[in-house]
Scaffold this active site. Structure first.
Site, PDB file in Angstrom:
ATOM      1  N   ASP A  30      32.870  16.577  25.607  1.00 35.44           N
ATOM      2  CA  ASP A  30      33.181  17.617  26.756  1.00 35.44           C
ATOM      3  C   ASP A  30      33.636  16.909  27.767  1.00 35.44           C
ATOM      4  OD1 ASP A  30      31.866  20.727  27.023  1.00 35.44           O
ATOM      5  OD2 ASP A  30      32.511  19.424  28.785  1.00 35.44           O
ATOM      6  N   ILE A  31      34.630  17.229  28.420  1.00 40.13           N
ATOM      7  CA  ILE A  31      35.095  16.857  29.350  1.00 40.13           C
ATOM      8  C   ILE A  31      34.400  16.736  30.696  1.00 40.13           C
ATOM      9  CG2 ILE A  31      36.374  18.804  30.583  1.00 40.13           C
ATOM     10  CD1 ILE A  31      38.892  17.172  30.569  1.00 40.13           C
ATOM     11  N   ASN A  88      27.630  29.452  23.636  1.00 42.71           N
ATOM     12  CA  ASN A  88      27.572  30.581  24.834  1.00 42.71           C
ATOM     13  C   ASN A  88      28.479  31.647  24.324  1.00 42.71           C
ATOM     14  OD1 ASN A  88      26.197  29.059  26.625  1.00 42.71           O
ATOM     15  ND2 ASN A  88      27.802  27.696  27.129  1.00 42.71           N
ATOM     16  N   VAL A  97      35.584  29.015  27.501  1.00 46.64           N
ATOM     17  CA  VAL A  97      36.623  28.709  26.580  1.00 46.64           C
ATOM     18  C   VAL A  97      36.539  29.912  25.318  1.00 46.64           C
ATOM     19  CG1 VAL A  97      38.054  27.320  25.121  1.00 46.64           C
ATOM     20  CG2 VAL A  97      36.953  26.468  27.272  1.00 46.64           C
ATOM     21  N   HIS A 101      32.828  27.742  19.801  1.00 42.34           N
ATOM     22  CA  HIS A 101      32.367  26.322  19.915  1.00 42.34           C
ATOM     23  C   HIS A 101      30.787  26.057  19.864  1.00 42.34           C
ATOM     24  CE1 HIS A 101      33.354  27.483  23.909  1.00 42.34           C
ATOM     25  NE2 HIS A 101      32.503  26.813  24.417  1.00 42.34           N
ATOM     26  N   MET A 102      30.402  25.080  19.499  1.00 38.80           N
ATOM     27  CA  MET A 102      28.883  24.558  19.764  1.00 38.80           C
ATOM     28  C   MET A 102      28.724  23.358  20.404  1.00 38.80           C
ATOM     29  SD  MET A 102      26.652  23.794  16.294  1.00 38.80           S
ATOM     30  CE  MET A 102      26.398  25.477  15.966  1.00 38.80           C
ATOM     31  N   HIS A 103      27.976  23.449  21.516  1.00 38.86           N
ATOM     32  CA  HIS A 103      27.689  22.213  22.169  1.00 38.86           C
ATOM     33  C   HIS A 103      26.583  21.473  21.613  1.00 38.86           C
ATOM     34  CE1 HIS A 103      29.602  23.738  26.214  1.00 38.86           C
ATOM     35  NE2 HIS A 103      29.579  25.173  25.702  1.00 38.86           N
TER      36      HIS A 103
HETATM   37  P1  5GP Z   1      31.736  27.039  27.238  1.00 36.40           P
HETATM   38  O1  5GP Z   1      31.428  27.250  28.787  1.00 36.40           O
HETATM   39  O2  5GP Z   1      32.878  28.067  27.132  1.00 36.40           O
HETATM   40  O3  5GP Z   1      30.508  27.347  26.575  1.00 36.40           O
HETATM   41  O4  5GP Z   1      31.846  25.632  27.177  1.00 36.40           O
HETATM   42  C1  5GP Z   1      33.452  25.104  27.363  1.00 36.40           C
HETATM   43  C2  5GP Z   1      33.360  23.761  27.506  1.00 36.40           C
HETATM   44  O5  5GP Z   1      34.545  23.141  27.093  1.00 36.40           O
HETATM   45  C3  5GP Z   1      32.890  23.193  28.998  1.00 36.40           C
HETATM   46  O6  5GP Z   1      31.536  22.488  28.759  1.00 36.40           O
HETATM   47  C4  5GP Z   1      33.977  22.441  29.404  1.00 36.40           C
HETATM   48  O7  5GP Z   1      33.604  21.227  30.005  1.00 36.40           O
HETATM   49  C5  5GP Z   1      34.550  22.219  28.165  1.00 36.40           C
HETATM   50  N1  5GP Z   1      36.081  22.020  28.270  1.00 36.40           N
HETATM   51  C6  5GP Z   1      36.865  22.554  29.041  1.00 36.40           C
HETATM   52  N2  5GP Z   1      38.318  22.125  28.962  1.00 36.40           N
HETATM   53  C7  5GP Z   1      38.094  21.064  28.105  1.00 36.40           C
HETATM   54  C8  5GP Z   1      39.252  20.207  28.051  1.00 36.40           C
HETATM   55  O8  5GP Z   1      40.386  20.204  28.155  1.00 36.40           O
HETATM   56  N3  5GP Z   1      38.731  18.907  27.045  1.00 36.40           N
HETATM   57  C9  5GP Z   1      37.358  18.829  26.742  1.00 36.40           C
HETATM   58  N4  5GP Z   1      37.126  17.818  26.201  1.00 36.40           N
HETATM   59  N5  5GP Z   1      36.689  19.704  26.973  1.00 36.40           N
HETATM   60  C10 5GP Z   1      36.806  20.879  27.914  1.00 36.40           C
END
Ligand code: 5GP
Length: 115
Positions: A30-31, A88, A97, A101-103
């Site tokens: 994660d970025i 989420n 996004v 996806h799974m964190h």
């Molecule tokens: P969400 O909030 O949708 O569950 O998680 C999306 C995750 O994607 C966030 O934790 C965010 O930091 C990560 N993320 C968003 N854009 C990018 C990217 O361009 N590259 C990477 N590696 N992670 C990203």
């Protein structure tokens, strides 16, 4: 909804720190990490949210996401102490996004309830 930033990562159009890849699954750092280990595990196919999943259609794919989580947790040495898996879904779930996806979060003790 389709063709999010994660599709660009799958297609290598933008860089990511990829830690695991199979035919159907990709995982990368994660970025904006929220824990010492914070990996995103995604299917390569475009599925926007958990709501588009069903056990009958996607059971095998979901199993592959869990397999990836276990392999990566072992790789990072966080398997034994434990970790958290989060998916989420939608606005109230905090999804940013819209590519499933799974964190995988680990390397520290987690709090409950989440914010
Ligand atoms: P969400 O909030 O949708 O569950 O998680 C999306 C995750 O994607 C966030 O934790 C965010 O930091 C990560 N993320 C968003 N854009 C990018 C990217 O361009 N590259 C990477 N590696 N992670 C990203």
């Amino acid at each position: 909804m389709g063709n999010t930033i994660f599709t660009k990562i799958i297609n290598r159009e933008i860089p990511a720190a990829i830690v695991y890849e199979t035919e159907n699954v990709l995982a990368f750092k994660d970025i904006n990490p929220q824990a010492p280990v914070h990996i995103l595990i995604i299917p390569k196919t475009e599925i926007p949210t958990v709501r588009e999943l069903s056990g009958s259609e996607h059971g095998a794919l979901l199993g592959e996401l869990i397999d990836a989580a276990n392999v990566i947790a072992e790789q990072y040495g966080i398997a034994e102490d434990g970790f958290r898996l989060v998916m989420n879904c939608g606005k109230n779930g905090g999804q940013e996004v819209y590519h499933l996806h799974m964190h995988l979060l680990g390397g520290r003790s987690m709090q409950w309830p989440p914010g």
